[in-house]
Design a protein around this motif. Structure first.
Motif, PDB file in Angstrom:
ATOM      1  N   SER A  36      22.912  48.084  36.465  1.00  0.00           N
ATOM      2  CA  SER A  36      24.057  47.245  36.848  1.00  0.00           C
ATOM      3  C   SER A  36      24.708  46.597  35.622  1.00  0.00           C
ATOM      4  O   SER A  36      25.940  46.493  35.553  1.00  0.00           O
ATOM      5  N   ASP A  37      23.904  46.166  34.662  1.00  0.00           N
ATOM      6  CA  ASP A  37      24.467  45.554  33.452  1.00  0.00           C
ATOM      7  C   ASP A  37      25.330  46.537  32.667  1.00  0.00           C
ATOM      8  O   ASP A  37      26.369  46.173  32.118  1.00  0.00           O
ATOM      9  N   ILE A  38      24.881  47.781  32.605  1.00  0.00           N
ATOM     10  CA  ILE A  38      25.667  48.791  31.879  1.00  0.00           C
ATOM     11  C   ILE A  38      26.942  49.104  32.657  1.00  0.00           C
ATOM     12  O   ILE A  38      28.027  49.237  32.077  1.00  0.00           O
ATOM     13  N   ALA A  39      26.823  49.173  33.992  1.00  0.00           N
ATOM     14  CA  ALA A  39      28.003  49.435  34.837  1.00  0.00           C
ATOM     15  C   ALA A  39      29.042  48.336  34.645  1.00  0.00           C
ATOM     16  O   ALA A  39      30.244  48.600  34.593  1.00  0.00           O
ATOM     17  N   ALA A  40      28.575  47.084  34.530  1.00  0.00           N
ATOM     18  CA  ALA A  40      29.494  45.953  34.378  1.00  0.00           C
ATOM     19  C   ALA A  40      30.266  46.024  33.064  1.00  0.00           C
ATOM     20  O   ALA A  40      31.314  45.395  32.919  1.00  0.00           O
ATOM     21  N   MET A  41      29.753  46.774  32.113  1.00  0.00           N
ATOM     22  CA  MET A  41      30.449  46.944  30.827  1.00  0.00           C
ATOM     23  C   MET A  41      31.370  48.168  30.842  1.00  0.00           C
ATOM     24  O   MET A  41      32.015  48.481  29.845  1.00  0.00           O
ATOM     25  N   GLY A  42      31.372  48.883  31.948  1.00  0.00           N
ATOM     26  CA  GLY A  42      32.168  50.105  32.025  1.00  0.00           C
ATOM     27  C   GLY A  42      31.475  51.299  31.393  1.00  0.00           C
ATOM     28  O   GLY A  42      32.098  52.334  31.149  1.00  0.00           O
ATOM     29  N   GLY A  43      30.173  51.159  31.122  1.00  0.00           N
ATOM     30  CA  GLY A  43      29.428  52.247  30.489  1.00  0.00           C
ATOM     31  C   GLY A  43      28.678  53.098  31.501  1.00  0.00           C
ATOM     32  O   GLY A  43      28.672  52.812  32.703  1.00  0.00           O
ATOM     33  N   VAL A 102      29.584  54.246  26.217  1.00  0.00           N
ATOM     34  CA  VAL A 102      30.906  53.816  26.654  1.00  0.00           C
ATOM     35  C   VAL A 102      31.908  54.392  25.659  1.00  0.00           C
ATOM     36  O   VAL A 102      31.596  54.513  24.468  1.00  0.00           O
ATOM     37  N   GLU A 103      33.065  54.796  26.160  1.00  0.00           N
ATOM     38  CA  GLU A 103      34.088  55.329  25.257  1.00  0.00           C
ATOM     39  C   GLU A 103      34.404  54.261  24.208  1.00  0.00           C
ATOM     40  O   GLU A 103      34.528  53.083  24.548  1.00  0.00           O
ATOM     41  N   SER A 104      34.520  54.692  22.968  1.00  0.00           N
ATOM     42  CA  SER A 104      34.674  53.736  21.863  1.00  0.00           C
ATOM     43  C   SER A 104      35.802  52.746  22.117  1.00  0.00           C
ATOM     44  O   SER A 104      36.920  53.140  22.465  1.00  0.00           O
ATOM     45  N   GLY A 105      35.479  51.475  21.977  1.00  0.00           N
ATOM     46  CA  GLY A 105      36.472  50.413  22.124  1.00  0.00           C
ATOM     47  C   GLY A 105      36.847  50.090  23.555  1.00  0.00           C
ATOM     48  O   GLY A 105      37.720  49.258  23.791  1.00  0.00           O
ATOM     49  N   GLN A 106      36.179  50.739  24.529  1.00  0.00           N
ATOM     50  CA  GLN A 106      36.607  50.591  25.922  1.00  0.00           C
ATOM     51  C   GLN A 106      35.702  49.706  26.779  1.00  0.00           C
ATOM     52  O   GLN A 106      35.960  49.537  27.974  1.00  0.00           O
ATOM     53  N   ALA A 107      34.643  49.156  26.194  1.00  0.00           N
ATOM     54  CA  ALA A 107      33.725  48.328  27.002  1.00  0.00           C
ATOM     55  C   ALA A 107      34.497  47.186  27.654  1.00  0.00           C
ATOM     56  O   ALA A 107      35.354  46.571  27.021  1.00  0.00           O
ATOM     57  N   ALA A 139      32.363  52.474  35.774  1.00  0.00           N
ATOM     58  CA  ALA A 139      32.927  53.447  34.830  1.00  0.00           C
ATOM     59  C   ALA A 139      34.419  53.646  35.079  1.00  0.00           C
ATOM     60  O   ALA A 139      35.206  53.787  34.141  1.00  0.00           O
ATOM     61  N   LYS A 140      34.812  53.630  36.347  1.00  0.00           N
ATOM     62  CA  LYS A 140      36.232  53.854  36.681  1.00  0.00           C
ATOM     63  C   LYS A 140      37.104  52.641  36.357  1.00  0.00           C
ATOM     64  O   LYS A 140      38.330  52.759  36.308  1.00  0.00           O
ATOM     65  N   LEU A 141      36.490  51.489  36.170  1.00  0.00           N
ATOM     66  CA  LEU A 141      37.277  50.286  35.865  1.00  0.00           C
ATOM     67  C   LEU A 141      37.717  50.214  34.405  1.00  0.00           C
ATOM     68  O   LEU A 141      38.527  49.355  34.033  1.00  0.00           O
ATOM     69  N   VAL A 142      37.190  51.126  33.587  1.00  0.00           N
ATOM     70  CA  VAL A 142      37.620  51.167  32.182  1.00  0.00           C
ATOM     71  C   VAL A 142      39.127  51.410  32.122  1.00  0.00           C
ATOM     72  O   VAL A 142      39.642  52.318  32.772  1.00  0.00           O
ATOM     73  N   GLY A 143      39.834  50.563  31.374  1.00  0.00           N
ATOM     74  CA  GLY A 143      41.287  50.707  31.256  1.00  0.00           C
ATOM     75  C   GLY A 143      42.044  50.111  32.436  1.00  0.00           C
ATOM     76  O   GLY A 143      43.270  50.137  32.465  1.00  0.00           O
ATOM     77  N   VAL A 144      41.309  49.609  33.439  1.00  0.00           N
ATOM     78  CA  VAL A 144      41.936  49.039  34.636  1.00  0.00           C
ATOM     79  C   VAL A 144      41.620  47.546  34.732  1.00  0.00           C
ATOM     80  O   VAL A 144      42.517  46.711  34.846  1.00  0.00           O
TER      81      VAL A 144
END
Ligand code: ADP
Ligand code: MG
Length: 323
Positions: free
Chosen positions: A72-79, A136-141, A198-203
Motif C-alpha cells: 500500500s505504501d508503494i501504491a500511494a507513491m504511484g509505484g 516508479v517512472e523517474s520523477g513521477q512519484a 499506479a494509474k494516478l501518476v500524472g493525475v
C-alpha cells in the motif's frame, strides 16, 4: 531446525522471479537492476504483536497484512512493488505458525508480483518487518506535498470498517449488531490499491494511504502541501455495515480517525475529475470525492453544508507522544 534450514524451507523459494533480479536469497545481500527511466521507491513497515495486531490474529492473516500494508505504501507513491526483504524475530521455532505466516505472505507476493530477495531471522519477541522496493517512472512519484488550493480530495473504497473490526477482534464491549466476519476481514486482510495508485501518476497532485485514519492523513497532506482541507462528512464513503452502525446510533469517529483502512486518499485539479472516475471504473473500485483543499491552513468538517465541531474527533494512532 537451524536458522538456515528455516530460511530455506519457508523463505528461500520465491514464486516470483523478476528479470531485473541479479541475486536473490542466499548471499550476503541481494542485487537488482533498476531499468532505465525508473527510480527505486522503497519503504519499511514493522508489525509487532499487541501493537499492530491482536495476539489472536491467525498467522496467515499476519503474513497477508504485513505484505498489504507495505504494498500500500508503494501504491500511494504511484509505484509498483517488485521486491521485498523480511526481518523476522520469533520467540521459538514454531512450525505451524511459520507455515501459516509464510503461506499468507507468499500468497500476497504471488498475487502482487513481488519477489522476496532476502531477510534476517533472529530469536526474540515476535516482530515482523518487511522492507518493500518498487519502481516508479523517474520523477513521477506522487508525494504528499503536491496539492494546491481548490483541488478535489478523493478516497478509494469505504472507510472505518477495519476500526470497527478491531473492536470485535479485541472483544471490546460493543453493543451494535453488525457482521463481525466482514469487519474482521477488513481489519486483517486489507486490499492494497495497487492499480489505482499506479494509474494516478500524472493525475493526482498528492497521495497518501490511510493507515492511521483519514483526518490524520489529511493533516499530513495539509502540512506538506501548505493547503487547508474541507471535508464533507455526508460524502465519506461507508460500507453497508457502517451505515447500519450509524442507524444503530454510531458516529463518524471510526471512519474519520480509525486506522487500518489502507485506502488511498489523494487530491487532483478539478479538470481531472472525469478521468479519475473513469480510471476508478477501470480498476473496478469505487472512488469518492469527499471535499476540497482551501487556501486556509485549517482542517474543517461539514455536514450537508453546515460546519461540524472537530474537537470531538481524536486524531490517528501515534506510538509516542500519546495524549
Ligand atoms: P548474513 O549473516 O550474511 O546477514 P544470513 O545468514 O542472515 O546472512 O542469511 C542468509 C541468506 O538468507 C541471506 O541472503 C538473507 O537475505 C536470507 N534470509 C535470512 N532470513 C530471511 C528471511 N526471513 N526471509 C528471506 N530471506 C532471508
Ligand atoms: Mg553476511
Amino acid at each position: 531446525m537451524t536458522e538456515f534450514e528455516l530460511i530455506r524451507q519457508y523463505f528461500a523459494n520465491s514464486k516470483v522471479n523478476h528479470s531485473e533480479t541479479v541475486l536473490g536469497v542466499g548471499d550476503d545481500a541481494a542485487v537488482v537492476d533498476i531499468p532505465d527511466g525508473y527510480q527505486l521507491v522503497t519503504s519499511v513497515d514493522s508489525m509487532l504483536e499487541n501493537v499492530h495486531f491482536p495476539a489472536t490474529t491467525p498467522a496467515q492473516n499476519i503474513g497477508r497484512k504485513l505484505a498489504a500494508v507495505n504494498i500500500s505504501d508503494i501504491a500511494a507513491m504511484g509505484g509498483r512493488a517488485r521486491w521485498a526483504t523480511l526481518a523476522i524475530s520469533m520467540p521459538s521455532y514454531n512450525q505451524i505458525w511459520l507455515e501459516a505466516f509464510s503461506k499468507g505472505l507468499s500468497e500476497m507476493f504471488a498475487k502482487y508480483d513481488i519477489e522476496l530477495i532476502g531477510g534476517d531471522t533472529t530469536q526474540g519477541p515476535l516482530s515482523l518487518s518487511l522492507q518493500i522496493m518498487g519502481l516508479v517512472e523517474s520523477g513521477q512519484a506522487i508525494t504528499r506535498s503536491g496539492a494546491k488550493t481548490d483541488h478535489n480530495i478523493y478516497v478509494s473504497g469505504t472507510l472505518g470498517d477495519a476500526a470497527i473490526g478491531l473492536q470485535h477482534a479485541l472483544n471490546k464491549p460493543f453493543k451494535y449488531l453488525l457482521n463481525k466476519d466482514f469487519l474482521i476481514k477488513k481489519l486483517e486482510q486489507p486490499t492494497p490499491r495497487t492499480e489505482l495508485g499506479a494509474k494516478l501518476v500524472g493525475v493526482a497532485s498528492s497521495c497518501i494511504d490511510i493507515s492511521d485514519g483519514l483526518l490524520s492523513e489529511l493533516t499530513h497532506i495539509s502540512r506538506a502541501s501548505n493547503v487547508g482541507i474541507e471535508i464533507n462528512l455526508d460524502q465519506i464513503p461507508l460500507s453497508e455495515q457502517y451505515k447500519q452502525y450509524l442507524e444503530q446510533g454510531g458516529d463518524y469517529q471510526f471512519a474519520l480517525t480509525g486506522g487500518d483502512d489502507y485506502e488511498l486518499c489523494f487530491t487532483a485539479p478539478l479538470e481531472k475529475h472525469d478521468q479519475i472516475m473513469q480510471l476508478a471504473n477501470t480498476c473496478g473500485i469505487s472512488v469518492s470525492q469527499i471535499g476540497q483543499t482551501t487556501n486556509t491552513q485549517e482542517l474543517c468538517l461539514k455536514m450537508n453544508g453546515e460546519p461540524v465541531e472537530l474537537d470531538q474527533y481524536q486524531f490517528g494512532y501515534q506510538h509516542f507522544n500519546q495524549k
